[in-house]
Write an enzyme that holds these catalytic residues in place. Structure first.
Site, PDB file in Angstrom:
ATOM      1  N   ASP A  20      11.555   3.900 -15.919  1.00  0.00           N
ATOM      2  CA  ASP A  20      10.310   3.755 -15.177  1.00  0.00           C
ATOM      3  C   ASP A  20       9.467   2.674 -15.876  1.00  0.00           C
ATOM      4  O   ASP A  20       9.817   2.195 -16.966  1.00  0.00           O
ATOM      5  CB  ASP A  20       9.564   5.097 -15.074  1.00  0.00           C
ATOM      6  CG  ASP A  20       8.706   5.165 -13.811  1.00  0.00           C
ATOM      7  OD1 ASP A  20       8.225   4.106 -13.343  1.00  0.00           O
ATOM      8  OD2 ASP A  20       8.496   6.274 -13.289  1.00  0.00           O
TER       9      ASP A  20
ATOM     10  N   GLU B 110      -0.073   9.048  -8.795  1.00  0.00           N
ATOM     11  CA  GLU B 110       0.354   9.449 -10.146  1.00  0.00           C
ATOM     12  C   GLU B 110      -0.719  10.251 -10.896  1.00  0.00           C
ATOM     13  O   GLU B 110      -1.371  11.113 -10.320  1.00  0.00           O
ATOM     14  CB  GLU B 110       0.842   8.219 -10.924  1.00  0.00           C
ATOM     15  CG  GLU B 110       1.992   7.543 -10.176  1.00  0.00           C
ATOM     16  CD  GLU B 110       2.747   6.508 -10.967  1.00  0.00           C
ATOM     17  OE1 GLU B 110       3.040   6.727 -12.152  1.00  0.00           O
ATOM     18  OE2 GLU B 110       3.094   5.453 -10.380  1.00  0.00           O
TER      19      GLU B 110
END
Ligand SMILES: *[C@@H]1O[C@H](CO)[C@@H](O)[C@H](O)[C@H]1NC(C)=O
Ligand SMILES: *[C@@H]1O[C@H](CO)[C@@H](O)[C@H](O)[C@H]1NC(C)=O
Length: 636
Positions: free
Chosen positions: A318, A525
């Site tokens: 990521d 997020e």
């Protein structure tokens, strides 16, 4: 012939032989088998070229020169990263091609692969079709009792195909989607990226991979990546491996505390489906499993994913994912590189400081802290994806697909997805004996209120144009719920809109009924993590001032279940619309009865947050609305 002439003859022979060899490059011959092409290319590559393949950088730090100088293997658009404001398809294509020319001008001419988060349509691109977020797509099924056969993966497959076309229209061949997280706690800021708390629904929804990449040929070996380039498909990415949706209290990137049985029973199954469908890449989760960072988990990445599950595509980190192996992040970058590469990561989404990454990895190899066989495994996998998708044969994009961006066909599909993702949670009888929904199109005057009624950005949520999303209108083209209502009602019906009216306005306006559209502000997020999950003001005030006075239907525009019990009794009807995207007519289609409600909750709706986490199948299960709930209505 004299000696001199012999020598000259030999020299010419040698030169022509080497000339012929340089002309024929086996790896560039698409008729050669995949394995032979990979082997031939690997044999020619220097260490620097191999490390370059493993390096993914952000477009903002990229240039054709950087790509050329460092042999960069991949570039990405981070959330909201575009070539400019309101870029057109040709702006995108030109940008991607420019970087690609850098890659093609290297000694071996290995094409770079450009990737982007296209998680609900091609969501970074102006005027693209924005589909409902996954939380809405998870409910698109007909009957909760027969979960497996009645889910509608054909719809997500079509959405995948439409997304692939819009992505390819911008010259991009790779998407960081789908998110196959099994969100076990709505307090998680990424819960809307998850199809369901139930792994079997998530497993079925992996059919979106077939839409994105194409139908994998029947004779394919398990685990081999597949992308149907000729049908304008893109490489997909199953993320985030593994256990991202199971973190403690839903805290983003936190620790997933669960035994092996739980991890493999809940969070792992959809990876099996994805691999069987030929998913090209898998992204690793920021989270930890029982205290071990996934980005450093050799057992789960190398032994399980690459070993037991036979995944043959490449594993990607990521964004700054390896930095976060240490606490604080980036405290010991060399350690981060060593841990992640040795755990089995193949490509690192660096994404900015490529010098530090490339230098660090080079040193670790020199010190033998990372073996050459590990590097070769990584590069082989990256090349396998690039070869199988046809990137060597088609490295440069054109604008021939630009009319696909936001085209009517895709908007119609998104509108259908909105219709099917609505869940009717309450529908009481009102004075006249009929139920509140569907609403009559014919009325003297109706009232539409709320922060989410005429707000395209709120309706789309996070990961829309910007990483965190944008509130307001004008971010892109689409139809708000208010505009959809205006075009759905009878031409004689007057529609009055007031975002946040006071009680007297509602009481004295002579309205037949009210439509209240409230919800969450856009987030993505960690910024979306919420321990209280309350509907923020003025949402509750709007409900009180409206529903306390006249018959109302409340449409919730949220990325997850929120605290709603305190307001429930005042509403005549309640609809969960999740984050529907740009096509607000999908909402009006159903609330006015042109279509029936069919959606069934793919998430448990809690009463109070102290019940969390609470999921279907739990021993203590006392929800406000259970998993699978949803009142059905018929079209009128
Ligand atoms: C975006 O869509 C709007 C509305 O359909 C249209 O008027 C405009 O020309 C489009 N802009 C671009 C750059 O495609
Ligand atoms: C970073 O990690 C390496 C490898 O574990 C270790 O040898 C080194 O001392 C660490 N450096 C710092 C500054 O902590």
């Amino acid at each position: 012939m004299g000696t001199g002439r012999w020598l000259g003859f030999l020299l010419i022979l040698a030169l022509s032989a080497s000339f012929a060899e340089s002309k024929y490059l086996k790896y560039k011959d698409s008729k050669q088998p995949l394995g032979a092409r990979i082997k031939d290319l690997m044999k020619r590559m220097t260490l620097a070229e191999k490390i370059g393949q493993m390096t993914q950088i952000e477009r903002a730090v990229a240039s054709a020169d950087v790509v050329k100088q460092y042999y960069i293997g991949s570039i990405l658009s981070g959330g909201g990263s575009t070539p400019g404001l309101r870029s057109t398809a040709s702006d995108w294509v030109n940008m991607v091609n420019n970087y690609q020319h850098g890659a093609l001008s290297t000694r071996l001419g290995i094409p770079m692969i450009y990737g982007i988060d296209a998680v609900h349509g091609h969501n970074t691109v102006y005027n693209a079709t924005i589909f409902p977020h996954n939380v809405g797509l998870g409910v698109t099924r007909q009957d909760a009792l027969i979960i497996i056969i009645d889910l509608d993966p054909e719809l997500v497959k079509k959405i995948g195909a439409a997304t692939a076309l819009e992505v390819r229209a911008t010259g991009i061949p790779y998407v960081f989607a789908p998110c196959i997280a099994v969100c076990r706690d709505p307090r998680w800021g990424r819960c809307y990226e998850s199809y369901s708390e139930d792994h079997s629904i998530v497993q079925l929804m992996t059919e979106i991979i077939t839409g994105l990449q194409g139908e994998i040929p029947k004779n394919s070996k398990k685990g081999v990546p597949f992308v149907d380039w000729k049908k304008n498909k893109v490489a997909a990415c199953a993320k985030h491996y593994v256990g991202d949706g199971g973190t403690n209290k839903g805290v983003n990137e936190d620790n997933t505390i669960i035994n092996k049985q739980g991890l493999f029973g809940i969070h792992m199954p959809a990876y099996l489906n994805s691999i069987v469908k030929g998913v090209s890449t898998v992204m690793i989760s920021y989270s930890s499993w029982n205290g071990v960072k996934m980005h450093a988990n050799h057992e789960l990445i190398t032994n399980v994913l690459k070993g037991k599950l036979r995944f043959r595509g490449f594993v990607i980190s990521d964004y700054e994912g390896i930095d976060r192996i240490t606490s604080p992040p980036h405290a010991n970058y060399s350690y981060s590189i060593e841990q992640s590469i040795n755990a089995g990561l193949d490509m690192i989404m660096v994404p900015d400081n490529y010098n530090e990454f490339i230098g660090g990895l080079t040193n670790l190899i020199a010190k033998k802290a990372i073996s050459m066989s590990r590097i070769d495994d990584a590069v082989k996998r990256i090349l396998r994806v690039k070869f199988t998708m046809g990137l060597f044969e088609n490295p440069l994009a054109d604008t021939s697909l630009s009319s696909k961006i936001g085209c009517q066909e895709h908007r119609d599909l998104a509108r259908r997805a909105v219709r099917e993702s609505l869940v009717l949670l309450k529908n009481e009888k009102i004075g006249s004996g009929r139920r509140m929904l569907p609403l009559p199109k014919k009325a003297d005057k109706i009232l539409v209120v709320g922060t989410h009624a005429d707000n395209l950005g709120n309706q789309c949520g996070g990961w829309t144009i910007e990483w965190q999303g944008v509130t307001g209108n004008g971010l892109t083209s689409g139809t708000t719920i208010l505009s959809a209502v205006k075009s759905a009602v009878d031409s004689k019906t007057q529609v009055v809109f007031a975002e946040n009216p006071d009680e007297n306005f509602v009481k004295n306006g002579g309205f037949s009924y009210a439509l209240v559209v409230v919800g969450e502000q856009p987030y993505a997020e960690t910024k979306g993590d919420s321990q209280d999950l309350t509907l923020s003001e003025p949402g509750p005030a709007i409900i009180k001032n409206t529903c306390g006075v006249i018959d109302c239907v409340v449409v919730l525009v949220t990325g997850r279940p929120v605290v709603i019990q305190p307001y429930l009794s005042s509403m005549k009807a309640l609809v969960a619309a999740w984050l529907p995207g740009t096509e607000g007519q999908g909402v009006s289609d159903v609330i006015f009865g042109d279509y029936g409600f069919t959606g069934k909750l793919a998430r448990t709706w809690f009463k109070t947050t102290d019940q969390l986490p609470m999921n279907v199948g739990d021993l203590h299960y006392d929800p406000l609305f259970p998993f699978g709930y949803g009142i059905e209505t018929k079209a009128i």
